[in-house]
Design an enzyme around this catalytic site. Structure first.
Site, PDB file in Angstrom:
ATOM      1  N   ASP A  44       0.740  -1.192   0.055  1.00 33.20           N
ATOM      2  CA  ASP A  44      -0.095   0.003  -0.030  1.00 33.20           C
ATOM      3  C   ASP A  44       0.828   1.371  -0.034  1.00 33.20           C
ATOM      4  OD1 ASP A  44      -1.826   1.742   0.012  1.00 33.20           O
ATOM      5  OD2 ASP A  44      -2.266   1.704   2.259  1.00 33.20           O
ATOM      6  N   VAL A  47       2.606   2.512  -3.350  1.00 35.04           N
ATOM      7  CA  VAL A  47       1.986   3.099  -4.512  1.00 35.04           C
ATOM      8  C   VAL A  47       1.188   4.016  -4.126  1.00 35.04           C
ATOM      9  CG1 VAL A  47       0.301   2.305  -5.975  1.00 35.04           C
ATOM     10  CG2 VAL A  47       1.903   0.684  -5.369  1.00 35.04           C
ATOM     11  N   GLY A  49       1.645   6.336  -1.389  1.00 36.44           N
ATOM     12  CA  GLY A  49       1.549   6.224  -0.114  1.00 36.44           C
ATOM     13  C   GLY A  49       0.385   5.599   0.667  1.00 36.44           C
ATOM     14  N   ASP A  51      -2.408   4.667   1.829  1.00 35.72           N
ATOM     15  CA  ASP A  51      -3.542   5.311   1.827  1.00 35.72           C
ATOM     16  C   ASP A  51      -4.671   4.448   1.462  1.00 35.72           C
ATOM     17  OD1 ASP A  51      -3.158   4.642  -0.610  1.00 35.72           O
ATOM     18  OD2 ASP A  51      -3.473   6.600  -1.663  1.00 35.72           O
ATOM     19  N   SER A  53      -5.343   2.306  -0.807  1.00 27.22           N
ATOM     20  CA  SER A  53      -5.448   2.195  -2.150  1.00 27.22           C
ATOM     21  C   SER A  53      -5.307   0.652  -2.314  1.00 27.22           C
ATOM     22  CB  SER A  53      -4.601   3.015  -2.971  1.00 27.22           C
ATOM     23  OG  SER A  53      -3.069   2.755  -2.912  1.00 27.22           O
ATOM     24  N   ASN A  71       1.091  -7.934  -7.253  1.00 27.26           N
ATOM     25  CA  ASN A  71       0.253  -8.204  -6.342  1.00 27.26           C
ATOM     26  C   ASN A  71      -0.757  -9.503  -6.599  1.00 27.26           C
ATOM     27  OD1 ASN A  71       0.462  -6.033  -4.651  1.00 27.26           O
ATOM     28  ND2 ASN A  71      -0.839  -4.698  -5.683  1.00 27.26           N
ATOM     29  N   PRO A 141       9.505  -3.006  -5.966  1.00 31.21           N
ATOM     30  CA  PRO A 141      10.460  -3.553  -6.541  1.00 31.21           C
ATOM     31  C   PRO A 141      10.354  -4.946  -6.894  1.00 31.21           C
ATOM     32  CG  PRO A 141      10.877  -3.067  -4.175  1.00 31.21           C
ATOM     33  CD  PRO A 141       9.714  -2.432  -4.548  1.00 31.21           C
ATOM     34  N   HIS A 171      11.425 -10.374   5.458  1.00 28.31           N
ATOM     35  CA  HIS A 171      11.682 -11.745   4.796  1.00 28.31           C
ATOM     36  C   HIS A 171      12.284 -12.691   5.905  1.00 28.31           C
ATOM     37  CE1 HIS A 171      11.427  -9.918   0.376  1.00 28.31           C
ATOM     38  NE2 HIS A 171      10.340  -9.912   1.073  1.00 28.31           N
ATOM     39  N   THR A 172      12.059 -12.270   6.987  1.00 27.10           N
ATOM     40  CA  THR A 172      12.207 -13.406   8.076  1.00 27.10           C
ATOM     41  C   THR A 172      11.021 -14.163   8.498  1.00 27.10           C
ATOM     42  OG1 THR A 172      12.892 -13.590  10.503  1.00 27.10           O
ATOM     43  CG2 THR A 172      11.759 -11.428  10.189  1.00 27.10           C
ATOM     44  N   THR A 221      13.111 -20.425  10.156  1.00 28.75           N
ATOM     45  CA  THR A 221      12.114 -19.764  11.287  1.00 28.75           C
ATOM     46  C   THR A 221      10.871 -18.937  10.433  1.00 28.75           C
ATOM     47  OG1 THR A 221      13.576 -18.252  12.217  1.00 28.75           O
ATOM     48  CG2 THR A 221      13.459 -20.247  13.196  1.00 28.75           C
TER      49      THR A 221
HETATM   50  C1  HEM Z   1      13.398  -4.717  -0.917  1.00 32.37           C
HETATM   51  C2  HEM Z   1      12.507  -5.339  -2.046  1.00 32.37           C
HETATM   52  C3  HEM Z   1      11.613  -6.394  -1.644  1.00 32.37           C
HETATM   53  C4  HEM Z   1      11.308  -7.255  -2.709  1.00 32.37           C
HETATM   54  C5  HEM Z   1      11.837  -7.321  -4.125  1.00 32.37           C
HETATM   55  C6  HEM Z   1      10.126  -8.198  -2.252  1.00 32.37           C
HETATM   56  C7  HEM Z   1       9.625  -9.094  -3.020  1.00 32.37           C
HETATM   57  C8  HEM Z   1       8.988 -10.249  -2.258  1.00 32.37           C
HETATM   58  C9  HEM Z   1       8.232 -11.022  -3.026  1.00 32.37           C
HETATM   59  C10 HEM Z   1       8.736 -11.567  -4.675  1.00 32.37           C
HETATM   60  C11 HEM Z   1       7.694 -11.871  -2.230  1.00 32.37           C
HETATM   61  C12 HEM Z   1       7.003 -13.126  -2.520  1.00 32.37           C
HETATM   62  C13 HEM Z   1       5.579 -12.854  -3.134  1.00 32.37           C
HETATM   63  C14 HEM Z   1       5.190 -14.082  -3.817  1.00 32.37           C
HETATM   64  O1  HEM Z   1       5.921 -15.213  -4.437  1.00 32.37           O
HETATM   65  O2  HEM Z   1       3.874 -14.438  -3.800  1.00 32.37           O
HETATM   66  C15 HEM Z   1       7.587 -11.323  -0.802  1.00 32.37           C
HETATM   67  C16 HEM Z   1       6.981 -11.528   0.177  1.00 32.37           C
HETATM   68  C17 HEM Z   1       7.061 -10.966   1.275  1.00 32.37           C
HETATM   69  N1  HEM Z   1       7.475  -9.637   1.640  1.00 32.37           N
HETATM   70 FE1  HEM Z   1       8.679  -8.673   0.335  1.00 32.37          FE
HETATM   71  N2  HEM Z   1      10.031  -7.599  -1.152  1.00 32.37           N
HETATM   72  C18 HEM Z   1      10.654  -6.395  -0.790  1.00 32.37           C
HETATM   73  C19 HEM Z   1      10.329  -5.743   0.536  1.00 32.37           C
HETATM   74  C20 HEM Z   1       9.749  -6.197   1.638  1.00 32.37           C
HETATM   75  C21 HEM Z   1       9.206  -5.004   2.536  1.00 32.37           C
HETATM   76  C22 HEM Z   1       9.940  -3.681   2.607  1.00 32.37           C
HETATM   77  C23 HEM Z   1       8.493  -5.984   3.293  1.00 32.37           C
HETATM   78  C24 HEM Z   1       7.686  -5.176   4.522  1.00 32.37           C
HETATM   79  C25 HEM Z   1       8.079  -4.083   5.195  1.00 32.37           C
HETATM   80  C26 HEM Z   1       8.177  -7.015   2.818  1.00 32.37           C
HETATM   81  C27 HEM Z   1       7.375  -7.982   3.464  1.00 32.37           C
HETATM   82  C28 HEM Z   1       7.439  -9.255   2.769  1.00 32.37           C
HETATM   83  C29 HEM Z   1       6.542 -10.615   3.471  1.00 32.37           C
HETATM   84  C30 HEM Z   1       6.143 -10.306   5.222  1.00 32.37           C
HETATM   85  C31 HEM Z   1       6.417 -11.365   2.588  1.00 32.37           C
HETATM   86  C32 HEM Z   1       5.578 -12.904   2.796  1.00 32.37           C
HETATM   87  C33 HEM Z   1       4.303 -12.465   2.661  1.00 32.37           C
HETATM   88  C34 HEM Z   1       3.537 -13.858   2.880  1.00 32.37           C
HETATM   89  O3  HEM Z   1       3.771 -14.785   3.294  1.00 32.37           O
HETATM   90  O4  HEM Z   1       2.010 -13.631   2.362  1.00 32.37           O
HETATM   91  N3  HEM Z   1       9.034  -7.220   1.692  1.00 32.37           N
HETATM   92  N4  HEM Z   1       8.499 -10.139  -0.941  1.00 32.37           N
HETATM   93 CA   LIG Z   2      -1.636   3.316  -1.380  1.00 36.41          CA
END
Ligand code: HEM
Ligand SMILES: [Ca+2]
Length: 298
Positions: A44, A47, A49, A51, A53, A71, A141, A171-172, A221
């Site tokens: 959210d 894109v 801000g 908001d 959206s 998305n 990104p 991504h932890t 984990t």
């Molecule tokens: C730095 C650039 C980032 C990239 C390229 C990125 C990309 C991705 C991708 C590709 C996935 C898997 C989506 C899928 O396959 O359906 C993912 C999952 C996730 N991302 Fe990121 N992400 C980024 C930054 C962030 C940030 C800043 C946050 C939160 C503040 C975040 C939180 C998460 C979480 C929690 C998941 C797991 C969601 C789930 O299990 O439903 N990511 N991300």
């Molecule tokens: Ca937004």
């Protein structure tokens, strides 16, 4: 504009317990949902801000953000936001925005999974617009990004290199689909070979097959919020190409090293980053509206 931590102190003090109780039961039912909610807030805010959206459904005459590349078939957790909104509307009708609910629910998700607590700044209002085009074209990104494009993407949102590395620690927790990491496990060399083999077992090389098969972003984990993500990167066990870019001989290696050894430094910079991300272009004052239903404008 100015968000503040006590925005609902008089207007709806019960909002915090209401959000927390819904998030708590959702996470008890499925731990991954906490990760999914956190990601909704990210998608959210990036894109136009923070908001709300992203929460708007498509209609025959309105194209929202849910089907944009970043998305589509990927973001989840909207039912939890709906359940929170229903509960909050019953307590304080017309007062709390969907954008703020997303911010509080993200914090609560992190806390419930063992991460840090912080005071959430509030007072965002909800958009009457969405931006499919932005959501679809790199404002969020993609996982194929290299380090320099990750850095410039975050910079374009007013976020620093430190914010990039600390927020990527999200991504932890959570899961990714095969289609998001296929290139990394088959084509890249900055990956531990046994880890690549392990992930290849449930993610066929052929695009179009097994695309939505899931793997944990943190192999150790994925339902606990700590700094293991950075330890994985040092062991060349990042799941996404973009993850491993943060530790691949470049300018962010030292920060990854620091966070891998120091969970306190990580959580402190993560909180700073979350507050900065939550400050991106909020609608305040008389801009936007307080939606009655997060899926549609009033
Ligand atoms: C730095 C650039 C980032 C990239 C390229 C990125 C990309 C991705 C991708 C590709 C996935 C898997 C989506 C899928 O396959 O359906 C993912 C999952 C996730 N991302 Fe990121 N992400 C980024 C930054 C962030 C940030 C800043 C946050 C939160 C503040 C975040 C939180 C998460 C979480 C929690 C998941 C797991 C969601 C789930 O299990 O439903 N990511 N991300
Ligand atoms: Ca937004």
């Amino acid at each position: 504009h100015q968000l503040s931590e006590n925005f609902y102190a008089k207007k709806c003090p019960q909002v915090f317990s209401a959000v927390k109780s819904v998030v708590k039961s959702a996470v008890a039912k499925e731990q991954r949902i906490g990760a999914s909610i956190l990601r909704l807030f990210f998608h959210d805010c990036f894109v136009d801000g923070c908001d709300g959206s992203l929460l708007l459904d498509d209609t025959p005459t309105f194209k929202g953000e849910k089907t944009a590349a970043a998305n589509n078939n990927s973001v989840r957790g909207f039912e939890v936001i709906d359940a929170i909104k229903t509960k909050v509307e019953a307590l304080c009708p017309g007062v709390v925005s969907c954008a703020d609910i997303l911010a509080i629910a993200s914090r609560d998700s992190v806390v419930l999974l063992g991460g840090p607590f912080w005071d959430v700044k509030l007072g965002r209002r909800d958009s009457r617009t969405a931006n499919f085009t932005a959501a679809n074209t790199g404002v969020i990104p993609p996982p194929t990004s290299n380090l320099s494009s990750l850095i410039s993407n975050f910079k374009s949102h007013g976020l620093s290199v430190k914010d990039l590395v600390a927020l990527s620690g999200s991504h932890t927790i959570g899961q990714a689909r095969c289609t998001s990491f296929r290139g990394h496990i088959y084509n890249d060399t900055d990956i531990d070979p046994s880890f690549a083999k392990l992930r290849q077992k449930n993610c066929p090389r052929q695009s179009g097959t097994g695309d939505s098969n899931l793997a944990p972003l943190d192999l150790q984990t994925p339902t606990h919020f700590e700094n293991n993500y950075y330890k994985n990167l040092i062991n060349k066990k990042g799941l996404l190409h973009s993850d491993q870019e943060l530790f691949n001989g470049g300018s962010t290696d030292s920060l990854v090293q620091t966070y891998s050894k120091n969970n306190k430094a990580f959580t402190s910079d993560f909180v700073t980053g979350m507050i900065k991300m939550g400050d991106i272009l909020p609608l305040t004052g008389s801009k936007g509206e307080i939606r009655k239903n997060c899926r549609r404008m009033n």
